[in-house]
Design an enzyme around this catalytic site. Structure first.
Site, PDB file in Angstrom:
ATOM      1  N   GLU A   1      -8.625 -16.248  21.962  1.00 21.84           N
ATOM      2  CA  GLU A   1      -7.914 -16.826  23.102  1.00 21.84           C
ATOM      3  C   GLU A   1      -6.606 -16.080  23.337  1.00 21.84           C
ATOM      4  O   GLU A   1      -6.052 -15.429  22.428  1.00 21.84           O
ATOM      5  CB  GLU A   1      -7.646 -18.309  22.845  1.00 21.84           C
TER       6      GLU A   1
ATOM      7  N   ARG B   1     -17.730 -20.862  27.500  1.00 17.79           N
ATOM      8  CA  ARG B   1     -16.504 -21.345  26.852  1.00 17.79           C
ATOM      9  C   ARG B   1     -16.878 -22.301  25.720  1.00 17.79           C
ATOM     10  O   ARG B   1     -17.886 -23.017  25.800  1.00 17.79           O
ATOM     11  CB  ARG B   1     -15.608 -22.071  27.857  1.00 17.79           C
ATOM     12  N   HIS B   2     -16.073 -22.319  24.685  1.00 11.73           N
ATOM     13  CA  HIS B   2     -16.324 -23.211  23.554  1.00 11.73           C
ATOM     14  C   HIS B   2     -16.299 -24.677  23.983  1.00 11.73           C
ATOM     15  O   HIS B   2     -15.753 -25.045  25.037  1.00 11.73           O
ATOM     16  CB  HIS B   2     -15.279 -22.979  22.451  1.00 11.73           C
TER      17      HIS B   2
END
Length: 256
Positions: free
Chosen positions: A89, A10-11
């Site tokens: 997203e 995940r970022h």
């Protein structure tokens, strides 16, 4: 057959994450200072892990995270970062830009659990799964094209549990795997991807994993890893087997 590792990250944190705001697709935030440090820590954690392919959402926060991780890695400086809009997203429609708690209240008022709730003009879980399937198909095709020489006949012995079972190391499961893809994406998208893997594709849960954690939102720069086996068919390489090594690992993130 071809076996490859798949590490999904995940970022890093954005200011919207810190403020409890829903970003979705309309708010293309950069990383915050904390998010940059988290990404640098993730890069250091993975610095000796070999990646042969890198795929990333085309949103700024994910691309920034991927660039930092790749820059820290000792083996993949020349690997192309493939930006894929299928990794965006989940869209939260009219809830984007609002507070997460507001969407929780909307879901409660609708009598639905939060993950299944779709705000007006937002994406349903099934719509996100369509994008996930599209990405997986494109990723498999790219890996097949890039690594034709690594396709083997017969069984893949490296998938014995003694090789892929986690030992708490950065290279868990992928030490002897010749092909390894890094994917950098988003929290809600990853949660739905986990549902697709565990429920639809029947991937076994990693040993020692609390089943309640399967679909929880991954923390910023948290990591999930799978070993995927592809088999040869008339239409090319197709998914044959999948094993989970770990999910939502955050060993690189310092806690006070």
């Amino acid at each position: 057959m071809l076996a490859f590792g798949l590490t999904i990250v995940r970022h890093g944190e954005t200011q919207c994450n810190k403020d409890g705001l829903l970003q979705g697709q309309k708010i293309d935030s950069p990383l915050s200072e904390i998010g940059i440090r988290q990404s640098e820590a993730a890069g250091q954690y993975l610095r000796d892990v070999k990646f042969t392919n890198v795929f990333v959402s085309d949103m700024r926060r994910a691309k920034q995270t991927a660039e930092i991780i790749v820059r820290s890695n000792r083996t993949c400086h020349d690997v192309e970062l493939v930006a894929d809009p299928s990794l965006k997203e989940r869209s939260f429609g009219i809830a984007e830009g609002g507070r997460v708690i507001e969407m929780k209240n909307m879901a409660k008022a609708a009598g639905q659990p939060l993950p299944e709730f779709t705000p007006p003009k937002g994406e349903t879980m099934e719509q996100v799964k369509v994008r996930i399937k599209h990405f997986l198909k494109a990723m498999i095709q790219r890996i097949a094209n890039d690594h034709q020489e690594k396709v083997q006949d017969g069984e893949i012995s490296i998938l014995d549990e003694t090789h892929w079972a986690p030992a708490g190391l950065p290279d868990d499961g992928v030490l002897n795997v010749p092909v390894h893809a890094l994917v950098v994406g988003h929290g809600a998208y990853m949660s739905i991807m986990m549902r697709h893997f565990f429920e639809d594709l029947k991937c076994p849960v990693a040993r020692g994993l609390d089943p309640a954690q399967q679909f929880s939102i991954c923390p910023n720069t948290g990591m999930c890893r799978f070993i995927i086996t592809l088999k040869c068919s008339n239409a090319g390489l197709a998914l044959s087997d999948m094993k989970c090594v770990f999910i939502n690992r955050r060993d690189h993130i310092k806690t006070d």
